[in-house]
Design a protein around this motif. Structure first.
Motif, PDB file in Angstrom:
ATOM      1  N   TYR A   1       0.886  -1.171   0.000  1.00  0.00           N
ATOM      2  CA  TYR A   1       0.000   0.000   0.000  1.00  0.00           C
ATOM      3  C   TYR A   1       0.919   1.216   0.000  1.00  0.00           C
ATOM      4  O   TYR A   1       1.489   1.598   1.020  1.00  0.00           O
ATOM      5  N   GLN A   2       1.088   1.754  -1.204  1.00  0.00           N
ATOM      6  CA  GLN A   2       2.043   2.841  -1.390  1.00  0.00           C
ATOM      7  C   GLN A   2       1.519   4.146  -0.833  1.00  0.00           C
ATOM      8  O   GLN A   2       0.397   4.544  -1.153  1.00  0.00           O
ATOM      9  N   THR A   3       2.331   4.784  -0.016  1.00  0.00           N
ATOM     10  CA  THR A   3       1.957   6.098   0.527  1.00  0.00           C
ATOM     11  C   THR A   3       3.120   7.055   0.298  1.00  0.00           C
ATOM     12  O   THR A   3       4.220   6.600   0.004  1.00  0.00           O
ATOM     13  N   PRO A   4       2.966   8.364   0.505  1.00  0.00           N
ATOM     14  CA  PRO A   4       1.763   9.056   0.947  1.00  0.00           C
ATOM     15  C   PRO A   4       0.667   9.109  -0.117  1.00  0.00           C
ATOM     16  O   PRO A   4       0.955   9.066  -1.313  1.00  0.00           O
ATOM     17  N   ILE A   5      -0.570   9.199   0.359  1.00  0.00           N
ATOM     18  CA  ILE A   5      -1.714   9.370  -0.528  1.00  0.00           C
ATOM     19  C   ILE A   5      -2.473  10.601  -0.065  1.00  0.00           C
ATOM     20  O   ILE A   5      -2.853  10.701   1.110  1.00  0.00           O
ATOM     21  N   LYS A   6      -2.699  11.538  -0.986  1.00  0.00           N
ATOM     22  CA  LYS A   6      -3.480  12.734  -0.641  1.00  0.00           C
ATOM     23  C   LYS A   6      -4.942  12.428  -0.924  1.00  0.00           C
ATOM     24  O   LYS A   6      -5.298  12.049  -2.023  1.00  0.00           O
ATOM     25  N   THR A   7      -5.782  12.544   0.120  1.00  0.00           N
ATOM     26  CA  THR A   7      -7.222  12.319  -0.057  1.00  0.00           C
ATOM     27  C   THR A   7      -7.959  13.583   0.392  1.00  0.00           C
ATOM     28  O   THR A   7      -7.335  14.495   0.935  1.00  0.00           O
ATOM     29  N   VAL A   8      -9.281  13.603   0.204  1.00  0.00           N
ATOM     30  CA  VAL A   8     -10.039  14.784   0.651  1.00  0.00           C
ATOM     31  C   VAL A   8      -9.979  14.945   2.164  1.00  0.00           C
ATOM     32  O   VAL A   8     -10.056  16.050   2.691  1.00  0.00           O
ATOM     33  N   GLU A   9      -9.803  13.816   2.889  1.00  0.00           N
ATOM     34  CA  GLU A   9      -9.769  13.866   4.361  1.00  0.00           C
ATOM     35  C   GLU A   9      -8.400  14.289   4.889  1.00  0.00           C
ATOM     36  O   GLU A   9      -8.274  14.662   6.054  1.00  0.00           O
ATOM     37  N   GLY A  10      -7.359  14.159   4.038  1.00  0.00           N
ATOM     38  CA  GLY A  10      -6.000  14.494   4.488  1.00  0.00           C
ATOM     39  C   GLY A  10      -4.974  13.619   3.802  1.00  0.00           C
ATOM     40  O   GLY A  10      -5.231  13.063   2.741  1.00  0.00           O
ATOM     41  N   ILE A  11      -3.808  13.474   4.444  1.00  0.00           N
ATOM     42  CA  ILE A  11      -2.724  12.685   3.847  1.00  0.00           C
ATOM     43  C   ILE A  11      -2.570  11.373   4.615  1.00  0.00           C
ATOM     44  O   ILE A  11      -2.404  11.384   5.842  1.00  0.00           O
ATOM     45  N   LEU A  12      -2.634  10.261   3.885  1.00  0.00           N
ATOM     46  CA  LEU A  12      -2.444   8.947   4.497  1.00  0.00           C
ATOM     47  C   LEU A  12      -0.967   8.571   4.388  1.00  0.00           C
ATOM     48  O   LEU A  12      -0.359   8.738   3.314  1.00  0.00           O
ATOM     49  N   ASP A  13      -0.404   8.054   5.474  1.00  0.00           N
ATOM     50  CA  ASP A  13       0.981   7.588   5.400  1.00  0.00           C
ATOM     51  C   ASP A  13       1.232   6.556   6.495  1.00  0.00           C
ATOM     52  O   ASP A  13       0.600   6.609   7.557  1.00  0.00           O
ATOM     53  N   TRP A  14       2.146   5.633   6.213  1.00  0.00           N
ATOM     54  CA  TRP A  14       2.557   4.654   7.238  1.00  0.00           C
ATOM     55  C   TRP A  14       3.514   5.350   8.180  1.00  0.00           C
ATOM     56  O   TRP A  14       4.469   5.993   7.733  1.00  0.00           O
ATOM     57  N   LYS A  15       3.278   5.204   9.482  1.00  0.00           N
ATOM     58  CA  LYS A  15       4.153   5.814  10.482  1.00  0.00           C
ATOM     59  C   LYS A  15       4.660   4.729  11.413  1.00  0.00           C
ATOM     60  O   LYS A  15       3.876   3.885  11.876  1.00  0.00           O
ATOM     61  N   LYS A  16       5.957   4.764  11.713  1.00  0.00           N
ATOM     62  CA  LYS A  16       6.542   3.780  12.632  1.00  0.00           C
ATOM     63  C   LYS A  16       5.945   3.964  14.027  1.00  0.00           C
ATOM     64  O   LYS A  16       5.754   5.103  14.496  1.00  0.00           O
ATOM     65  N   ILE A  17       5.672   2.842  14.705  1.00  0.00           N
ATOM     66  CA  ILE A  17       5.085   2.909  16.054  1.00  0.00           C
ATOM     67  C   ILE A  17       5.994   3.723  16.988  1.00  0.00           C
ATOM     68  O   ILE A  17       5.513   4.560  17.752  1.00  0.00           O
ATOM     69  N   ASP A  18       7.302   3.540  16.882  1.00  0.00           N
ATOM     70  CA  ASP A  18       8.242   4.307  17.734  1.00  0.00           C
ATOM     71  C   ASP A  18       8.102   5.802  17.497  1.00  0.00           C
ATOM     72  O   ASP A  18       8.233   6.605  18.423  1.00  0.00           O
ATOM     73  N   TRP A  19       7.875   6.191  16.261  1.00  0.00           N
ATOM     74  CA  TRP A  19       7.716   7.619  15.925  1.00  0.00           C
ATOM     75  C   TRP A  19       6.433   8.158  16.566  1.00  0.00           C
ATOM     76  O   TRP A  19       6.415   9.233  17.152  1.00  0.00           O
ATOM     77  N   ILE A  20       5.361   7.370  16.462  1.00  0.00           N
ATOM     78  CA  ILE A  20       4.070   7.806  17.021  1.00  0.00           C
ATOM     79  C   ILE A  20       4.195   7.998  18.533  1.00  0.00           C
ATOM     80  O   ILE A  20       3.676   8.958  19.105  1.00  0.00           O
ATOM     81  N   MET A  21       4.915   7.075  19.179  1.00  0.00           N
ATOM     82  CA  MET A  21       5.012   7.058  20.650  1.00  0.00           C
ATOM     83  C   MET A  21       6.062   8.024  21.201  1.00  0.00           C
ATOM     84  O   MET A  21       6.166   8.180  22.412  1.00  0.00           O
ATOM     85  N   HIS A  22       6.878   8.614  20.346  1.00  0.00           N
ATOM     86  CA  HIS A  22       8.003   9.432  20.828  1.00  0.00           C
ATOM     87  C   HIS A  22       7.509  10.586  21.702  1.00  0.00           C
ATOM     88  O   HIS A  22       6.573  11.295  21.325  1.00  0.00           O
ATOM     89  N   SER A  23       8.164  10.766  22.847  1.00  0.00           N
ATOM     90  CA  SER A  23       7.679  11.769  23.816  1.00  0.00           C
ATOM     91  C   SER A  23       7.745  13.195  23.248  1.00  0.00           C
ATOM     92  O   SER A  23       7.058  14.084  23.745  1.00  0.00           O
ATOM     93  N   GLN A  24       8.589  13.405  22.234  1.00  0.00           N
ATOM     94  CA  GLN A  24       8.690  14.774  21.697  1.00  0.00           C
ATOM     95  C   GLN A  24       7.863  14.980  20.435  1.00  0.00           C
ATOM     96  O   GLN A  24       7.969  16.022  19.781  1.00  0.00           O
ATOM     97  N   ASN A  25       7.038  14.002  20.118  1.00  0.00           N
ATOM     98  CA  ASN A  25       6.209  14.134  18.919  1.00  0.00           C
ATOM     99  C   ASN A  25       4.965  14.970  19.236  1.00  0.00           C
ATOM    100  O   ASN A  25       4.075  14.523  19.964  1.00  0.00           O
ATOM    101  N   VAL A  26       4.924  16.180  18.691  1.00  0.00           N
ATOM    102  CA  VAL A  26       3.766  17.056  18.965  1.00  0.00           C
ATOM    103  C   VAL A  26       2.762  17.023  17.803  1.00  0.00           C
ATOM    104  O   VAL A  26       1.801  17.791  17.787  1.00  0.00           O
ATOM    105  N   GLY A  27       2.996  16.121  16.853  1.00  0.00           N
ATOM    106  CA  GLY A  27       2.157  16.114  15.647  1.00  0.00           C
ATOM    107  C   GLY A  27       1.033  15.093  15.637  1.00  0.00           C
ATOM    108  O   GLY A  27       0.332  14.959  14.631  1.00  0.00           O
ATOM    109  N   VAL A  28       0.856  14.371  16.742  1.00  0.00           N
ATOM    110  CA  VAL A  28      -0.214  13.357  16.766  1.00  0.00           C
ATOM    111  C   VAL A  28      -1.316  13.798  17.731  1.00  0.00           C
ATOM    112  O   VAL A  28      -1.068  14.587  18.648  1.00  0.00           O
ATOM    113  N   ALA A  29      -2.543  13.276  17.552  1.00  0.00           N
ATOM    114  CA  ALA A  29      -3.651  13.575  18.471  1.00  0.00           C
ATOM    115  C   ALA A  29      -3.161  13.299  19.896  1.00  0.00           C
ATOM    116  O   ALA A  29      -2.505  12.278  20.132  1.00  0.00           O
ATOM    117  N   SER A  30      -3.461  14.211  20.827  1.00  0.00           N
ATOM    118  CA  SER A  30      -2.755  14.178  22.119  1.00  0.00           C
ATOM    119  C   SER A  30      -2.983  12.904  22.925  1.00  0.00           C
ATOM    120  O   SER A  30      -2.125  12.495  23.689  1.00  0.00           O
TER     121      SER A  30
END
Ligand SMILES: Nc1nc2c([nH]c(=O)n2[C@H]2C[C@H](O)[C@@H](COP(=O)(O)OP(=O)(O)OP(=O)(O)O)O2)c(=O)[nH]1
Length: 182
Positions: free
Chosen positions: A92-121
């Protein structure tokens, strides 16, 4: 009675997230999901949203509980939460731009990183249990002036997904706190 659903599509150590074009969590990375339609079960609704937002149909869908919230002591809301597992070789090739936003695969470690301010809190804390614990939880999130104050996980019965009566009984505790009954 919960209005929303959310799904974390998992491929190995990655999750397919959406960088949201619109509120809520506009501009942030979040799972895939939306509003339940009239007469849909939580699972039917989740399957529809996954297809609408990603076109993905081949996965194993696990109910992981619910995420509920109160804002400034009231405004109770919530969503049914799922993890959809696709095979590690799923293409499933990403990124994909859709009307809802941009779909992309994100590493679990990146999502969980304490300094990541870009994910839903509330995403890191809720996702951690959803991925690493086989039980179903009510992830109750307390917000004050838009800021997450507390995440209180409570074990719930997995039949909460399908048993409407069980759900109604469980939600009474929140409705009573808000000073009204249904
Ligand atoms: N992680 C997280 N997600 C949330 C929270 N609150 C909340 O609504 N969401 C999710 C639920 C849904 O997946 C999404 C909101 O859906 P949406 O805004 O696209 O719904 P919509 O009315 O456009 O519905 P639809 O057209 O997509 O069916 O955001 C929260 O506190 N944390």
């Amino acid at each position: 009675m919960l209005k929303y659903n959310i799904c974390f599509i998992k491929r190995g150590q990655e999750i397919l997230l959406l960088n949201r074009e619109y509120p809520s969590w506009m501009g942030c990375w979040n799972g895939i999901g939306g509003k339940l339609e009239l007469h849909e079960t939580p699972r039917e609704s989740m399957i529809r949203e996954i297809e609408e937002e990603t076109n993905i149909r081949d996965y194993v869908l696990h109910f992981k509980g619910i995420v509920t919230w109160t804002s400034d002591g009231s405004n109770f809301g919530g969503m049914y939460a799922y993890v959809a597992e696709v095979s590690e070789s799923f293409e499933y090739q990403t990124p994909i731009k859709t009307v809802e936003g941009i779909l992309d695969w994100k590493k679990i470690d990146w999502i969980m990183h304490s300094q990541n301010v870009g994910v839903a809190s509330n995403l890191p804390e809720t996702l951690d249990l959803m991925l690493n614990d086989s039980h179903s939880y009510d992830h109750h999130c307390v917000y004050l002036k838009g800021k997450l104050q507390e995440h209180i996980p409570t074990l719930i019965h997995p039949h909460m997904e399908t048993d409407e009566w069980l759900r109604e009984q469980y939600f009474q505790k929140y409705l009573l706190k808000q000073g009204f009954t249904r």
